[in-house]
Motif scaffolding. Structure first.
Motif, PDB file in Angstrom:
ATOM      1  N   UNK A 193      15.296 -20.692 -47.167  1.00  0.00           N
ATOM      2  CA  UNK A 193      13.911 -20.187 -47.237  1.00  0.00           C
ATOM      3  C   UNK A 193      13.143 -20.983 -48.278  1.00  0.00           C
ATOM      4  N   UNK A 194      13.475 -22.295 -48.358  1.00  0.00           N
ATOM      5  CA  UNK A 194      12.900 -23.119 -49.425  1.00  0.00           C
ATOM      6  C   UNK A 194      12.167 -24.353 -48.907  1.00  0.00           C
ATOM      7  N   UNK A 195      12.378 -24.697 -47.626  1.00  0.00           N
ATOM      8  CA  UNK A 195      11.836 -25.941 -47.111  1.00  0.00           C
ATOM      9  C   UNK A 195      12.727 -27.135 -47.347  1.00  0.00           C
ATOM     10  N   UNK A 196      13.871 -26.912 -48.011  1.00  0.00           N
ATOM     11  CA  UNK A 196      14.839 -27.990 -48.257  1.00  0.00           C
ATOM     12  C   UNK A 196      16.078 -27.795 -47.394  1.00  0.00           C
ATOM     13  N   UNK A 197      16.894 -28.835 -47.309  1.00  0.00           N
ATOM     14  CA  UNK A 197      18.213 -28.691 -46.709  1.00  0.00           C
ATOM     15  C   UNK A 197      19.008 -27.747 -47.609  1.00  0.00           C
ATOM     16  N   UNK A 198      19.916 -27.010 -47.015  1.00  0.00           N
ATOM     17  CA  UNK A 198      20.716 -26.105 -47.842  1.00  0.00           C
ATOM     18  C   UNK A 198      21.571 -25.195 -46.994  1.00  0.00           C
ATOM     19  N   UNK A 199      22.304 -24.342 -47.684  1.00  0.00           N
ATOM     20  CA  UNK A 199      23.299 -23.497 -47.036  1.00  0.00           C
ATOM     21  C   UNK A 199      23.239 -22.084 -47.599  1.00  0.00           C
ATOM     22  N   UNK A 200      23.565 -21.122 -46.737  1.00  0.00           N
ATOM     23  CA  UNK A 200      23.722 -19.737 -47.164  1.00  0.00           C
ATOM     24  C   UNK A 200      25.160 -19.343 -46.860  1.00  0.00           C
ATOM     25  N   UNK A 201      25.821 -18.787 -47.861  1.00  0.00           N
ATOM     26  CA  UNK A 201      27.248 -18.493 -47.782  1.00  0.00           C
ATOM     27  C   UNK A 201      27.463 -16.987 -47.844  1.00  0.00           C
ATOM     28  N   UNK A 202      27.932 -16.423 -46.728  1.00  0.00           N
ATOM     29  CA  UNK A 202      28.217 -14.986 -46.657  1.00  0.00           C
ATOM     30  C   UNK A 202      29.692 -14.780 -46.996  1.00  0.00           C
ATOM     31  N   UNK A 234       7.638 -19.418 -54.570  1.00  0.00           N
ATOM     32  CA  UNK A 234       6.760 -20.602 -54.550  1.00  0.00           C
ATOM     33  C   UNK A 234       7.313 -21.669 -53.609  1.00  0.00           C
ATOM     34  N   UNK A 235       8.632 -21.761 -53.488  1.00  0.00           N
ATOM     35  CA  UNK A 235       9.238 -22.723 -52.559  1.00  0.00           C
ATOM     36  C   UNK A 235       8.889 -22.371 -51.114  1.00  0.00           C
ATOM     37  N   UNK A 236       9.033 -21.098 -50.750  1.00  0.00           N
ATOM     38  CA  UNK A 236       8.751 -20.705 -49.354  1.00  0.00           C
ATOM     39  C   UNK A 236       7.253 -20.808 -49.079  1.00  0.00           C
ATOM     40  N   UNK A 237       6.418 -20.561 -50.101  1.00  0.00           N
ATOM     41  CA  UNK A 237       4.968 -20.672 -49.918  1.00  0.00           C
ATOM     42  C   UNK A 237       4.575 -22.121 -49.627  1.00  0.00           C
ATOM     43  N   UNK A 238       5.101 -23.068 -50.411  1.00  0.00           N
ATOM     44  CA  UNK A 238       4.830 -24.485 -50.147  1.00  0.00           C
ATOM     45  C   UNK A 238       5.289 -24.889 -48.750  1.00  0.00           C
ATOM     46  N   UNK A 239       6.401 -24.298 -48.289  1.00  0.00           N
ATOM     47  CA  UNK A 239       6.955 -24.632 -46.973  1.00  0.00           C
ATOM     48  C   UNK A 239       6.259 -23.871 -45.846  1.00  0.00           C
ATOM     49  N   UNK A 240       5.249 -23.051 -46.185  1.00  0.00           N
ATOM     50  CA  UNK A 240       4.487 -22.321 -45.176  1.00  0.00           C
ATOM     51  C   UNK A 240       5.278 -21.253 -44.458  1.00  0.00           C
TER      52      UNK A 240
END
Length: 372
Positions: A193-202, A234-240
């Motif tokens: 939810x940041x606009x960057x590449x990344x991972x969510x780990x459950x 702010x990250x998700x806002x920039x990423x719309x």
């Protein structure tokens, strides 16, 4: 548990040991920031950040008719999601109003995990349970079965690769696969939810601290930092990216929010809200009442949710989210504005900030898009 008592994630003591500023978020005591929210934001854009998202609501749907239930209960075509893939979708009321936006993971042929926003987890659970009547499927509240840790930013693939032998290169965006990270069994999802590449780990809550510490150590050499909810916003806002309660509410349909593409009328059978959403699609195609746009400040004053957007002395819309943008170096906002003022580059638009009409430029969303 009293209604005023905050819930704590499995990482609560660790956050406090790191000096986090904690805040009440949807009934959970969550880290707002550890130090400078601007530094945390920049770390995710340029290096990597580590987030505790264990407040999110996981709901498992299983059974022979799990796909049919989800196709009826949600607006998306969930039956067409392949095993190991995920889909962004929404759950709507019968009148088309948005109850929540969701990510649905297909874990197995007849097993799905629905991830709801923390503030709406109970509402979504209740709606899915109610809508499951007559389907050979079980809806299970799994909020206490998972901790959720996200590692986001350009260095995140390298950090995670050092801790797992899972095929991260083959893991596409919006896909998930079971694996082991630092010896901990996890569902590894390429989402965020940041606009960057990344991972969510459950992972199981009892494994959360060990995983967080392993990720912290693996990221030390590349500038990984712990990040709070403030920079996530702010990250998700920039990423719309829309936030429920701001850009998405029960008074708006997905078409009002410019997200009509998530509604799949072509899928088989009825679904909750189909009739109302058909009408909303027709209205939107004819003339959208208001359009979600980006606004970039010409000055330094920061707009906030609820502030009026003005043009020619008249109110033409309302800000839904606003903040200083560390990446752009200017205040930015998302707002619903009258269609006549929604074109990128539209001038003469302002935001009423405590009686002053501050000048803003209308821009296309998102404000920021990462380089592939």
């Amino acid at each position: 548990m009293s209604s005023t008592e905050l819930r704590h994630t499995a990482l609560d003591a660790l956050h406090r040991s790191l000096g986090a500023t904690m805040t009440d978020f949807a009934g959970w005591d969550m880290p707002l920031r550890y130090g400078s929210e601007r530094d945390e934001h920049v770390a995710v854009r340029t290096r990597a950040g580590l987030f505790d998202l264990s407040h999110m609501g996981e709901i498992t749907v299983t059974g022979a008719e799990a796909a049919a239930l989800l196709n009826f209960a949600l607006v998306g075509n969930i039956a067409s999601v392949g095993v190991g893939r995920a889909r962004y979708t929404m759950i709507c009321q019968a009148d088309g109003g948005i109850l929540d936006d969701l990510i649905v993971y297909r874990l197995a042929e007849t097993e799905y995990m629905v991830v709801a926003n923390a503030s709406n987890a109970q509402v979504v659970l209740d709606a899915l349970t109610e809508r499951s009547a007559g389907f050979n499927a079980e809806v299970r509240d799994d909020r206490d079965a998972y901790a959720l840790i996200a590692v986001q930013g350009p260095e995140s693939p390298g950090i995670l690769k050092s801790l797992t032998d899972a095929d991260l290169d083959g893991l596409k965006y919006y896909a998930g696969l079971p694996g082991t990270v630092a010896g901990v069994p996890a569902l590894i999802a390429r989402t965020g939810y940041t606009g960057e590449d990344g991972f969510e780990l459950f992972v199981k809550p009892e494994h959360a601290v060990a995983l967080w510490q392993a990720l912290t150590e693996a990221g030390e050499g590349v500038g990984l930092v712990p990040c709070g909810l403030s920079c996530r916003d702010t990250l998700r806002l920039e990423a719309g990216m829309p936030l429920y309660g701001h850009e998405l509410t029960t008074s708006l349909t997905p078409f009002d929010a410019g997200l009509g593409r998530v509604v799949k009328f072509e899928k088989e059978g009825d679904f909750v809200g189909r009739e109302a959403l058909t009408q909303a699609a027709e209205r939107s195609a004819a003339e959208p009442p208001r359009v979600l746009v980006g606004l970039v400040a010409e000055g330094r004053r920061v707009p906030r949710a609820g502030y009026a957007v003005v043009a020619g002395g008249a109110v033409i819309g309302e800000v839904t989210s606003g903040a200083p943008s560390p990446t752009l170096g200017k205040p930015i906002a998302m707002a619903y504005v009258d269609a006549a003022h929604a074109a990128p580059g539209a001038g003469g638009v302002g935001v009423d900030i405590r009686g002053n009409h501050e000048p803003y430029q209308v821009v296309a969303l998102p404000f920021y898009k990462r380089q592939k």
